[in-house]
Scaffold this motif. Structure first.
Motif, PDB file in Angstrom:
ATOM      1  N   ARG A  81     -10.856   5.704  12.200  1.00 13.22           N
ATOM      2  CA  ARG A  81     -11.893   6.582  12.743  1.00 13.22           C
ATOM      3  C   ARG A  81     -11.712   7.970  12.121  1.00 13.22           C
ATOM      4  NH1 ARG A  81     -12.917   2.161  13.857  1.00 13.22           N
ATOM      5  NH2 ARG A  81     -13.170   1.141  15.874  1.00 13.22           N
ATOM      6  N   ALA A  82     -12.641   8.851  12.392  1.00 11.35           N
ATOM      7  CA  ALA A  82     -12.557  10.205  11.826  1.00 11.35           C
ATOM      8  C   ALA A  82     -11.323  10.958  12.324  1.00 11.35           C
ATOM      9  CB  ALA A  82     -13.824  10.983  12.157  1.00 11.35           C
ATOM     10  N   ASN A  83     -10.786  10.543  13.498  1.00 13.02           N
ATOM     11  CA  ASN A  83      -9.609  11.245  14.044  1.00 13.02           C
ATOM     12  C   ASN A  83      -8.290  10.535  13.696  1.00 13.02           C
ATOM     13  OD1 ASN A  83      -9.876   9.019  15.698  1.00 13.02           O
ATOM     14  ND2 ASN A  83      -9.767  10.137  17.635  1.00 13.02           N
ATOM     15  N   THR A  84      -8.345   9.569  12.768  1.00 17.57           N
ATOM     16  CA  THR A  84      -7.109   8.946  12.284  1.00 17.57           C
ATOM     17  C   THR A  84      -6.293  10.029  11.569  1.00 17.57           C
ATOM     18  OG1 THR A  84      -8.211   6.808  12.050  1.00 17.57           O
ATOM     19  CG2 THR A  84      -6.185   7.098  10.799  1.00 17.57           C
ATOM     20  N   PRO A  85      -4.969  10.053  11.760  1.00 21.65           N
ATOM     21  CA  PRO A  85      -4.154  11.134  11.182  1.00 21.65           C
ATOM     22  C   PRO A  85      -4.142  11.142   9.653  1.00 21.65           C
ATOM     23  CG  PRO A  85      -2.880   9.821  12.768  1.00 21.65           C
ATOM     24  CD  PRO A  85      -4.177   9.134  12.591  1.00 21.65           C
ATOM     25  N   PRO A  86      -3.921  12.317   9.058  1.00 23.40           N
ATOM     26  CA  PRO A  86      -3.746  12.435   7.602  1.00 23.40           C
ATOM     27  C   PRO A  86      -2.702  11.432   7.122  1.00 23.40           C
ATOM     28  CG  PRO A  86      -3.715  14.612   8.620  1.00 23.40           C
ATOM     29  CD  PRO A  86      -3.753  13.618   9.736  1.00 23.40           C
ATOM     30  N   THR A  87      -2.933  10.895   5.923  1.00 20.83           N
ATOM     31  CA  THR A  87      -2.189   9.717   5.489  1.00 20.83           C
ATOM     32  C   THR A  87      -1.637   9.843   4.078  1.00 20.83           C
ATOM     33  OG1 THR A  87      -3.691   8.389   6.860  1.00 20.83           O
ATOM     34  CG2 THR A  87      -2.399   7.195   5.213  1.00 20.83           C
ATOM     35  N   TYR A  88      -0.419   9.332   3.908  1.00 22.56           N
ATOM     36  CA  TYR A  88       0.185   9.185   2.582  1.00 22.56           C
ATOM     37  C   TYR A  88       0.490   7.707   2.389  1.00 22.56           C
ATOM     38  CZ  TYR A  88       3.512   9.777  -1.295  1.00 22.56           C
ATOM     39  OH  TYR A  88       4.150   9.704  -2.509  1.00 22.56           O
ATOM     40  N   LEU A  89      -0.028   7.143   1.288  1.00 14.59           N
ATOM     41  CA  LEU A  89       0.169   5.718   0.997  1.00 14.59           C
ATOM     42  C   LEU A  89       0.909   5.546  -0.314  1.00 14.59           C
ATOM     43  CD1 LEU A  89      -3.531   4.701   1.689  1.00 14.59           C
ATOM     44  CD2 LEU A  89      -1.628   3.620   2.884  1.00 14.59           C
ATOM     45  N   THR A  90       1.824   4.593  -0.374  1.00 17.38           N
ATOM     46  CA  THR A  90       2.439   4.270  -1.658  1.00 17.38           C
ATOM     47  C   THR A  90       2.739   2.775  -1.738  1.00 17.38           C
ATOM     48  OG1 THR A  90       4.161   4.856  -3.256  1.00 17.38           O
ATOM     49  CG2 THR A  90       4.793   4.919  -0.932  1.00 17.38           C
ATOM     50  N   HIS A  91       2.539   2.213  -2.931  1.00 22.65           N
ATOM     51  CA  HIS A  91       2.588   0.754  -3.103  1.00 22.65           C
ATOM     52  C   HIS A  91       2.834   0.480  -4.590  1.00 22.65           C
ATOM     53  CE1 HIS A  91       0.895  -2.564  -0.320  1.00 22.65           C
ATOM     54  NE2 HIS A  91       1.505  -3.225  -1.293  1.00 22.65           N
ATOM     55  N   ALA A  92       3.253  -0.713  -4.917  1.00 19.52           N
ATOM     56  CA  ALA A  92       3.343  -1.117  -6.326  1.00 19.52           C
ATOM     57  C   ALA A  92       2.202  -2.086  -6.621  1.00 19.52           C
ATOM     58  CB  ALA A  92       4.685  -1.769  -6.615  1.00 19.52           C
ATOM     59  N   ALA A  93       1.576  -1.902  -7.780  1.00 20.40           N
ATOM     60  CA  ALA A  93       0.416  -2.735  -8.138  1.00 20.40           C
ATOM     61  C   ALA A  93       0.789  -4.207  -8.291  1.00 20.40           C
ATOM     62  CB  ALA A  93      -0.209  -2.214  -9.424  1.00 20.40           C
ATOM     63  N   ASP A  94       2.061  -4.463  -8.641  1.00 25.35           N
ATOM     64  CA  ASP A  94       2.465  -5.855  -8.875  1.00 25.35           C
ATOM     65  C   ASP A  94       3.170  -6.468  -7.659  1.00 25.35           C
ATOM     66  OD1 ASP A  94       4.853  -4.476  -8.934  1.00 25.35           O
ATOM     67  OD2 ASP A  94       5.620  -5.441 -10.761  1.00 25.35           O
ATOM     68  N   ASP A  95       2.920  -5.907  -6.478  1.00 28.15           N
ATOM     69  CA  ASP A  95       3.549  -6.429  -5.247  1.00 28.15           C
ATOM     70  C   ASP A  95       3.091  -7.868  -5.007  1.00 28.15           C
ATOM     71  OD1 ASP A  95       4.337  -6.951  -2.544  1.00 28.15           O
ATOM     72  OD2 ASP A  95       4.334  -4.798  -2.116  1.00 28.15           O
ATOM     73  N   LYS A  96       4.048  -8.786  -5.042  1.00 29.80           N
ATOM     74  CA  LYS A  96       3.693 -10.208  -4.882  1.00 29.80           C
ATOM     75  C   LYS A  96       3.771 -10.673  -3.434  1.00 29.80           C
ATOM     76  CE  LYS A  96       6.436 -11.177  -8.571  1.00 29.80           C
ATOM     77  NZ  LYS A  96       6.335  -9.884  -9.272  1.00 29.80           N
ATOM     78  N   LEU A  97       4.289  -9.820  -2.562  1.00 29.95           N
ATOM     79  CA  LEU A  97       4.438 -10.211  -1.163  1.00 29.95           C
ATOM     80  C   LEU A  97       3.304  -9.646  -0.304  1.00 29.95           C
ATOM     81  CD1 LEU A  97       6.672 -11.945   0.135  1.00 29.95           C
ATOM     82  CD2 LEU A  97       7.695  -9.827   0.976  1.00 29.95           C
ATOM     83  N   VAL A  98       3.057  -8.354  -0.466  1.00 32.54           N
ATOM     84  CA  VAL A  98       1.973  -7.683   0.276  1.00 32.54           C
ATOM     85  C   VAL A  98       1.024  -7.089  -0.749  1.00 32.54           C
ATOM     86  CG1 VAL A  98       1.380  -5.837   1.895  1.00 32.54           C
ATOM     87  CG2 VAL A  98       3.464  -7.184   2.250  1.00 32.54           C
ATOM     88  N   GLU A 138      -3.686  10.655   0.593  1.00 30.47           N
ATOM     89  CA  GLU A 138      -3.138  10.682  -0.772  1.00 30.47           C
ATOM     90  C   GLU A 138      -2.477   9.334  -1.018  1.00 30.47           C
ATOM     91  OE1 GLU A 138       0.204  13.266  -3.196  1.00 30.47           O
ATOM     92  OE2 GLU A 138      -1.252  14.326  -1.942  1.00 30.47           O
ATOM     93  N   MET A 139      -2.633   8.824  -2.242  1.00 28.34           N
ATOM     94  CA  MET A 139      -2.054   7.508  -2.535  1.00 28.34           C
ATOM     95  C   MET A 139      -1.347   7.520  -3.888  1.00 28.34           C
ATOM     96  SD  MET A 139      -3.820   3.722  -2.317  1.00 28.34           S
ATOM     97  CE  MET A 139      -5.178   4.044  -3.444  1.00 28.34           C
ATOM     98  N   HIS A 140      -0.164   6.923  -3.910  1.00 29.74           N
ATOM     99  CA  HIS A 140       0.599   6.769  -5.156  1.00 29.74           C
ATOM    100  C   HIS A 140       0.840   5.296  -5.397  1.00 29.74           C
ATOM    101  CE1 HIS A 140       1.785  11.035  -5.924  1.00 29.74           C
ATOM    102  NE2 HIS A 140       1.292  11.107  -4.703  1.00 29.74           N
ATOM    103  N   ILE A 141       0.294   4.786  -6.497  1.00 24.47           N
ATOM    104  CA  ILE A 141       0.505   3.372  -6.831  1.00 24.47           C
ATOM    105  C   ILE A 141       1.324   3.297  -8.117  1.00 24.47           C
ATOM    106  CG2 ILE A 141      -0.597   1.189  -7.448  1.00 24.47           C
ATOM    107  CD1 ILE A 141      -2.914   1.905  -5.668  1.00 24.47           C
TER     108      ILE A 141
END
Length: 274
Positions: A203-220, A240-243
């Protein structure tokens, strides 16, 4: 410290024994919160509740808990590691909500005792890894409904969320099978799948977010983070997202510098000192 001062909600008597081996907890039935305090001269007033992963089958306490807490404390952030109950019909009447109850209780305990730990009530975030990322994002999207006793009506909304190779969705096309089955069972209702698919709960009130992941993640699948990013962006939630191109699941154990861009994001948002 025990997470609940009194009775644990949604609990039933069990003979199942909690165990701790190779840095991981299994069969958690007594949730706890462990605090790592920064040195007084470094303290920023920011706190973070750390939610380790483990597919909702174990809690990876050492690798995604203790080492992370030490890194945050070193930077002046008060860190709380949550050892949460793993969803199980053996220990709770409704296993779907058990982990969320514990995450909400952790935020409530930190916020209600903020002065004791020299924490600013408006600077309490969550960080979650893998299935712990699902739980952190659940806490960040389901805070308007209290699943615990909350007599003082304390805000259960995290002020920010940091999600590391998170499971976001419970939908078949995206989810991690083990996390899905452990949390919801093998044949959940459509309603439960949608309720715990957190990309549908932004929703619009969801907290500010930082995401990080690997593009070759075979599990998730990295699409968990990408779909969540898109939902947040369209609702104008700061994100913000770092892949990383490579690193697979659990890349934090192979990319020693992975926290540097995270710390930069925290400094930029005034959750950490320059």
């Amino acid at each position: 410290m025990p997470l609940y001062p009194g009775a644990i909600p949604n609990e039933k008597a069990t003979s199942v024994q909690e165990t701790y081996t190779s840095g991981m907890y299994k069969n958690v039935s007594k949730p706890t919160l462990e605090v790592y305090l920064p040195a007084k001269e470094k303290a920023t007033g920011t706190a973070v509740v750390i939610i380790p992963g483990g597919g909702y089958g174990v809690v990876v306490y050492q690798g995604e808990g203790i080492s992370i807490a030490k890194a945050f404390a070193e930077k002046g952030v008060t860190a709380f590691i949550l050892k949460y109950r793993l969803p199980s019909d053996a220990i709770m009447p409704d296993k779907k909500i058990g982990p969320l109850q514990d995450a909400q209780q952790a935020i409530k305990v930190v916020r209600e005792n903020a002065e004791k730990w020299n924490v600013d009530k408006a600077r309490i975030g969550v960080i979650g890894f893998s299935a712990g990322g699902h739980l952190a994002s659940t806490a960040a999207t389901h805070f308007e409904k209290s699943y615990i006793e909350n007599g003082q009506n304390t805000s259960l909304r995290p002020d920010f969320q940091i999600l590391v190779y998170p499971v976001i969705s419970m939908q078949d096309s995206l989810t991690h099978g083990g996390s899905h089955d452990n949390l919801l069972g093998k044949n959940p209702s459509r309603q439960d799948v949608e309720l715990f698919s957190n990309e549908l709960q932004v929703r619009a009130n969801t907290p500010p977010t930082y995401l990080t992941h690997a593009a070759d993640d075979k599990l998730v699948d990295v699409d968990n983070s990408i779909v969540y990013f898109e939902k947040l962006r369209h609702l104008k939630v700061p994100v913000e997202m770092h892949i990383y191109p490579k690193g697979d699941h659990g890349f934090i154990f192979r990319h020693p510098g992975w926290m540097e861009p995270l710390f930069a994001w925290m400094k930029q948002n005034k959750w950490m000192n320059e």
